[in-house]
Scaffold this motif. Structure first.
Motif, PDB file in Angstrom:
ATOM      1  N   PRO A 174       0.801  -1.229   0.000  1.00 15.82           N
ATOM      2  CA  PRO A 174       0.000   0.000   0.000  1.00 15.82           C
ATOM      3  C   PRO A 174       0.831   1.275   0.000  1.00 15.82           C
ATOM      4  N   ALA A 175       2.056   1.209   0.519  1.00 20.52           N
ATOM      5  CA  ALA A 175       2.907   2.395   0.550  1.00 20.52           C
ATOM      6  C   ALA A 175       3.197   2.922  -0.851  1.00 20.52           C
ATOM      7  N   PHE A 176       3.108   2.063  -1.864  1.00 18.92           N
ATOM      8  CA  PHE A 176       3.401   2.493  -3.231  1.00 18.92           C
ATOM      9  C   PHE A 176       2.346   3.466  -3.744  1.00 18.92           C
ATOM     10  N   ASN A 177       1.140   3.406  -3.175  1.00 22.46           N
ATOM     11  CA  ASN A 177       0.084   4.318  -3.597  1.00 22.46           C
ATOM     12  C   ASN A 177       0.447   5.777  -3.325  1.00 22.46           C
ATOM     13  N   GLY A 178       1.343   6.006  -2.374  1.00 23.94           N
ATOM     14  CA  GLY A 178       1.798   7.355  -2.095  1.00 23.94           C
ATOM     15  C   GLY A 178       2.954   7.791  -2.959  1.00 23.94           C
ATOM     16  N   LEU A 179       3.499   6.882  -3.750  1.00 25.86           N
ATOM     17  CA  LEU A 179       4.630   7.197  -4.629  1.00 25.86           C
ATOM     18  C   LEU A 179       4.208   7.288  -6.088  1.00 25.86           C
ATOM     19  N   ALA A 180       3.219   6.488  -6.473  1.00 26.99           N
ATOM     20  CA  ALA A 180       2.726   6.503  -7.845  1.00 26.99           C
ATOM     21  C   ALA A 180       1.654   7.568  -8.005  1.00 26.99           C
ATOM     22  N   GLN A 181       1.509   8.038  -9.234  1.00 25.73           N
ATOM     23  CA  GLN A 181       0.489   9.033  -9.544  1.00 25.73           C
ATOM     24  C   GLN A 181      -0.694   8.327 -10.194  1.00 25.73           C
ATOM     25  N   PRO A 182      -1.878   8.312  -9.562  1.00 21.11           N
ATOM     26  CA  PRO A 182      -2.970   7.461 -10.050  1.00 21.11           C
ATOM     27  C   PRO A 182      -3.494   7.796 -11.437  1.00 21.11           C
ATOM     28  N   ASN A 183      -3.442   9.057 -11.848  1.00 20.08           N
ATOM     29  CA  ASN A 183      -4.000   9.415 -13.154  1.00 20.08           C
ATOM     30  C   ASN A 183      -2.939   9.701 -14.205  1.00 20.08           C
ATOM     31  N   ALA A 184      -1.746   9.126 -14.034  1.00 15.62           N
ATOM     32  CA  ALA A 184      -0.654   9.344 -14.990  1.00 15.62           C
ATOM     33  C   ALA A 184      -0.395   8.075 -15.795  1.00 15.62           C
ATOM     34  N   PRO A 185      -0.319   8.170 -17.114  1.00 15.18           N
ATOM     35  CA  PRO A 185      -0.067   6.995 -17.947  1.00 15.18           C
ATOM     36  C   PRO A 185       1.419   6.729 -18.144  1.00 15.18           C
ATOM     37  N   VAL A 186       1.752   5.473 -18.369  1.00 16.48           N
ATOM     38  CA  VAL A 186       3.083   5.118 -18.859  1.00 16.48           C
ATOM     39  C   VAL A 186       3.111   5.448 -20.347  1.00 16.48           C
TER      40      VAL A 186
ATOM     41  N   GLY B  97      12.552  15.920 -15.321  1.00 17.84           N
ATOM     42  CA  GLY B  97      11.483  16.876 -15.483  1.00 17.84           C
ATOM     43  C   GLY B  97      11.718  18.077 -14.583  1.00 17.84           C
ATOM     44  N   PRO B  98      11.080  19.221 -14.860  1.00 16.80           N
ATOM     45  CA  PRO B  98      11.296  20.426 -14.062  1.00 16.80           C
ATOM     46  C   PRO B  98      11.067  20.222 -12.564  1.00 16.80           C
ATOM     47  N   LYS B  99      10.114  19.349 -12.209  1.00 15.13           N
ATOM     48  CA  LYS B  99       9.848  19.075 -10.799  1.00 15.13           C
ATOM     49  C   LYS B  99      10.562  17.815 -10.316  1.00 15.13           C
ATOM     50  N   ARG B 100      11.325  17.205 -11.185  1.00 18.37           N
ATOM     51  CA  ARG B 100      12.046  15.958 -10.910  1.00 18.37           C
ATOM     52  C   ARG B 100      11.104  14.856 -10.399  1.00 18.37           C
ATOM     53  N   ASN B 101       9.873  14.874 -10.885  1.00 20.56           N
ATOM     54  CA  ASN B 101       8.889  13.885 -10.467  1.00 20.56           C
ATOM     55  C   ASN B 101       8.499  12.941 -11.598  1.00 20.56           C
ATOM     56  N   ARG B 102       9.252  12.972 -12.686  1.00 19.52           N
ATOM     57  CA  ARG B 102       8.964  12.095 -13.820  1.00 19.52           C
ATOM     58  C   ARG B 102      10.035  11.014 -13.898  1.00 19.52           C
ATOM     59  N   LEU B 103       9.601   9.770 -13.948  1.00 20.89           N
ATOM     60  CA  LEU B 103      10.539   8.652 -14.031  1.00 20.89           C
ATOM     61  C   LEU B 103      10.761   8.317 -15.501  1.00 20.89           C
ATOM     62  N   PHE B 104      12.001   8.512 -15.967  1.00 20.52           N
ATOM     63  CA  PHE B 104      12.377   8.170 -17.338  1.00 20.52           C
ATOM     64  C   PHE B 104      13.005   6.784 -17.337  1.00 20.52           C
ATOM     65  N   MET B 105      12.572   5.958 -18.282  1.00 25.29           N
ATOM     66  CA  MET B 105      13.027   4.564 -18.335  1.00 25.29           C
ATOM     67  C   MET B 105      13.558   4.252 -19.727  1.00 25.29           C
ATOM     68  N   ALA B 106      14.824   3.867 -19.792  1.00 30.44           N
ATOM     69  CA  ALA B 106      15.439   3.492 -21.063  1.00 30.44           C
ATOM     70  C   ALA B 106      15.191   2.010 -21.290  1.00 30.44           C
ATOM     71  N   GLY B 107      14.228   1.712 -22.185  1.00 32.44           N
ATOM     72  CA  GLY B 107      13.990   0.329 -22.556  1.00 32.44           C
ATOM     73  C   GLY B 107      15.055  -0.129 -23.526  1.00 32.44           C
ATOM     74  N   SER B 108      14.962  -1.351 -23.952  1.00 32.82           N
ATOM     75  CA  SER B 108      16.005  -1.862 -24.834  1.00 32.82           C
ATOM     76  C   SER B 108      16.120  -1.030 -26.115  1.00 32.82           C
ATOM     77  N   GLN B 109      14.986  -0.630 -26.688  1.00 36.45           N
ATOM     78  CA  GLN B 109      15.015   0.149 -27.928  1.00 36.45           C
ATOM     79  C   GLN B 109      14.286   1.479 -27.813  1.00 36.45           C
ATOM     80  N   SER B 110      13.696   1.756 -26.682  1.00 35.50           N
ATOM     81  CA  SER B 110      12.794   2.909 -26.569  1.00 35.50           C
ATOM     82  C   SER B 110      13.023   3.684 -25.284  1.00 35.50           C
ATOM     83  N   LEU B 111      12.432   4.881 -25.256  1.00 35.72           N
ATOM     84  CA  LEU B 111      12.425   5.719 -24.062  1.00 35.72           C
ATOM     85  C   LEU B 111      10.995   5.842 -23.558  1.00 35.72           C
ATOM     86  N   TYR B 112      10.797   5.521 -22.286  1.00 28.75           N
ATOM     87  CA  TYR B 112       9.483   5.596 -21.661  1.00 28.75           C
ATOM     88  C   TYR B 112       9.530   6.588 -20.496  1.00 28.75           C
ATOM     89  N   ALA B 113       8.338   7.026 -20.057  1.00 29.21           N
ATOM     90  CA  ALA B 113       8.265   7.916 -18.908  1.00 29.21           C
ATOM     91  C   ALA B 113       6.915   7.768 -18.225  1.00 29.21           C
TER      92      ALA B 113
END
Length: 398
Positions: free
Chosen positions: A67-79, A371-387
């Motif tokens: 349940p602690a993860f609910n305070g770290l993830a943003q509920p209305n934000a898409p991958v 990100g400007p607020k440093r609240n965006r997680l950027f993920m380097a996939g094998s061939q792609s960039l996700y956030a």
């Protein structure tokens, strides 16, 4: 404001509505989202900008284990998939001043820049000497680990390049992999052997551990000065002191094949990911664990222990890159191979408890907050960039 309702009552009603929304989101998370399709669905989910809407409080691929993860993830934000086109994406790092993300495409020998303002992607540096991990120090200077030249460099603010480390006790490094800057001006970096291969760097000279029979021509397609080096050292983790002195802080007897690394927010704990065997390894190599060490005021790493074995639901989610948020949680990229639905990101509390996951349709090599607020997680996939946006912020300079 509706006539006859006091400001206090109105605020109370708004607060109750917000609480109800939060409870609804939490309830949806506990029940498990029905839609949209996830990375394990058939047909697979489309993460791209033209894909179907995919946010239903929560994103189906943002999974709270605790349940602690609910305070770290943003509920209305898409991958989101921001870009694709790399051969092996690695080393994302955020420039707070430039408002851009730089990451490496190792086999293509280039560094790529993604701009925050309009999402523009372009080649920032070519050739990059098959750079892998990148970071920024507390002065805003870019740091890069280069496979091909077996060194760590710093790009100065005037555009010049400083070699921070290329040898230890007279011997060349294997292929520096990842680097993190400390507030005291020191740099910590790992040196596994993964650059000693054709795809991501250069095979060693004939007779060495990575080319024992000399059947591979290590000079093909390389600058003339590349090709004479052999693998000379064990894998290890190093610290560059503010005065430039280099010390081996963790040997391969404690952490074989060190890969990603990160410092806790107070810089008293060093985390190191240990990955599988690489070119020229004589032993079994790393086993896909994350280790933790206490950092002394003198810059030593002591009291090593396994932080987590990265096993999730019986599946080995092999770590690679690491990032730390301001609460001290450890976010690790996950390489679960063909175990679809387990590749992406795992998040661990400071005491090593699994909090949550982010599923990606590709293996994730590395990650960072930005990100400007440093609240965006950027993920380097094998061939792609996700956030994905989060409800926390990254710690550290980059």
């Amino acid at each position: 404001m509706t006539k006859g309702i006091s400001r206090r009552a109105a605020l109370g009603a708004i607060g109750a509505g917000s609480a109800g929304l939060a409870m609804t989101a939490a309830g949806a998370q506990e029940m498990g989202p029905v839609a949209p399709p996830s990375t394990v669905s058939d047909p697979p989910r489309d993460f791209g900008p033209d894909g179907a809407p995919n946010v239903y409080f929560w994103d189906a691929d943002v999974i709270a284990v605790d349940p602690a993860f609910n305070g770290l993830a943003q509920p209305n934000a898409p991958v989101q998939r921001l870009w694709t086109g790399a051969l092996w994406a690695e080393g994302p790092a955020w420039s707070s001043v430039g408002k851009y993300l730089v990451f490496s495409d190792i086999p293509n020998n280039r560094q790529i820049r993604w701009l925050e303002d309009d999402g523009h992607v372009s080649v920032m540096r070519y050739p990059s000497n098959n750079s892998n991990g990148n970071s920024f120090d507390w002065q805003g200077r870019q740091l890069s680990c280069e496979h091909l030249t077996r060194r760590v460099v710093r790009y100065e603010l005037d555009g010049s390049v400083t070699i921070l480390a290329d040898r230890y006790e007279g011997m060349r490094f294997n292929s520096p992999n990842d680097i993190v800057a400390a507030k005291d001006g020191s740099y910590w970096f790992t040196d596994p052997p993964y650059g000693g291969q054709l795809y991501e760097g250069a095979v060693g000279a004939p007779g060495g551990p990575t080319n024992p029979d000399g059947l591979i021509n290590q000079r093909l397609g390389q600058p003339p000065e590349i090709g004479d080096a052999m693998r000379e050292m064990e894998t290890a983790t190093y610290r560059i002191a503010p005065d430039g002195t280099i010390a081996r802080v963790v040997g391969q007897d404690l952490v074989p094949d060190p890969n990603g690394l990160a410092l806790s927010p107070d810089e008293t704990t060093l985390y190191i990911a240990s990955t599988g065997p690489g070119p020229g390894d004589g032993g079994v190599g790393g086993e896909g664990n994350i280790f933790a060490f206490d950092v002394t005021p003198e810059g030593e790493a002591v009291n090593g222990r396994i932080f987590t074995d990265c096993v999730v639901g019986g599946v080995k989610c092999g770590p690679d890159g690491l990032a730390i948020d301001v609460f001290g949680n450890v976010w690790s990229s996950s390489n679960a191979g063909r175990n679809v639905g387990y590749n992406g990101v795992t998040c661990w509390s400071p005491d090593g408890r699994l909090l949550g996951r982010v599923r990606l349709p590709e293996v994730c090599g590395n990650l960072c907050f930005g990100g400007p607020k440093r609240n965006r997680l950027f993920m380097a996939g094998s061939q792609s960039l996700y956030a994905v946006y989060t409800a926390t912020q990254g710690a550290g300079a980059a």
